[in-house]
Design a protein around this motif. Structure first.
Motif, PDB file in Angstrom:
ATOM      1  N   ILE A 107       6.576  44.896  40.447  1.00 35.91           N
ATOM      2  CA  ILE A 107       6.924  44.375  41.773  1.00 35.91           C
ATOM      3  C   ILE A 107       6.046  44.998  42.851  1.00 35.91           C
ATOM      4  O   ILE A 107       5.622  44.318  43.790  1.00 35.91           O
ATOM      5  N   ASN A 111       3.755  42.814  45.330  1.00 38.14           N
ATOM      6  CA  ASN A 111       3.911  42.936  46.788  1.00 38.14           C
ATOM      7  C   ASN A 111       2.606  43.320  47.478  1.00 38.14           C
ATOM      8  O   ASN A 111       2.398  42.987  48.649  1.00 38.14           O
ATOM      9  N   GLU A 138      14.077  43.937  44.013  1.00 33.92           N
ATOM     10  CA  GLU A 138      13.510  42.869  44.859  1.00 33.92           C
ATOM     11  C   GLU A 138      14.270  41.578  44.618  1.00 33.92           C
ATOM     12  O   GLU A 138      13.906  40.762  43.786  1.00 33.92           O
TER      13      GLU A 138
END
Length: 220
Positions: A107, A111, A138
């Protein structure tokens, strides 16, 4: 019904390789699926089995060694996907938490990468605890619950986007239950147009296929 390139254009090229990804994109694929693991030295790599053909585990092998087997890093997939509107399903291979912390690492990469659009991502796994951790880290990223034994309460408990099942296990009742609860259904691995049409008639939202070009052409 959408057609998802299963590990790239894997009927034509070695699966989960840059070549398979690029050729699937060249064929017009707008949806891609691949598998995420981690090398010994911490690189997120794309490979399905937990071990190499010779038996050595991915987790015990350095990225430089994995490159000799044409195993790419996750960065290479997104570099190949020049059209950022392509939707990508990343299956996290993490049975029994084999790769502690892989959810956050993945993640964090998604991101921070400039050529990644989170709205086009779907993270899936057979390991439900992995998906629970994804959701906790998330919650805005879509989740697909890979399962061999359907229980609608599982995907609902983590606000999943959909359920992924084998074409040998899914049936009309499961698809109806998913639809009634706002869940998408995606079916693997479907390489026959007649079977794909049967699943479409049942209400399935998409199929994973090794032949993304032929299936897409014949499903139009």
């Amino acid at each position: 019904m959408i057609v998802i390139a299963h590990r790239g254009a894997s009927a034509y090229f070695k699966e989960n390789t840059v070549k398979a990804f690029k050729e699937a994109f060249a064929m017009g694929a707008k949806h891609m699926e691949t598998d995420v693991q981690r090398s010994k030295d911490g690189v997120l790599v794309l490979y399905h089995d937990y071990a190499l053909p010779g038996g050595q585990n991915i987790k015990d092998t350095s990225f430089s060694e994995l490159c000799k087997f044409e195993i790419p890093s996750i960065e290479e997939l997104f570099s190949a996907a020049e059209d950022y509107s392509v939707k990508i399903n990343l299956e996290i291979k993490n049975d029994g938490n084999l790769y502690p912390g892989i959810e956050k690492q993945l993640i964090d990469f998604l991101n921070s990468a400039k050529n990644v659009r989170k709205e086009n991502l779907l993270l899936s796994s057979f390991d439900f605890e992995t998906l629970q951790r994804v959701h906790a880290i998330e919650s805005s990223i879509k989740i697909g619950v890979l399962t061999r034994s359907f229980d609608v309460n599982q995907p609902l408990s983590i606000n999943a986007y959909g359920v992924h099942m084998s074409e040998k296990r899914i049936n009309a009742d499961i698809i109806r239950t998913c639809k009634a609860n706002g869940l998408k259904t995606f079916v693997y691995t479907v390489n026959d147009c007649r079977r794909a049409r049967e699943l479409e008639a049942m209400g399935a939202d998409g199929v994973f296929s090794d032949f993304p070009d032929l299936l897409s052409k014949n499903m139009q």
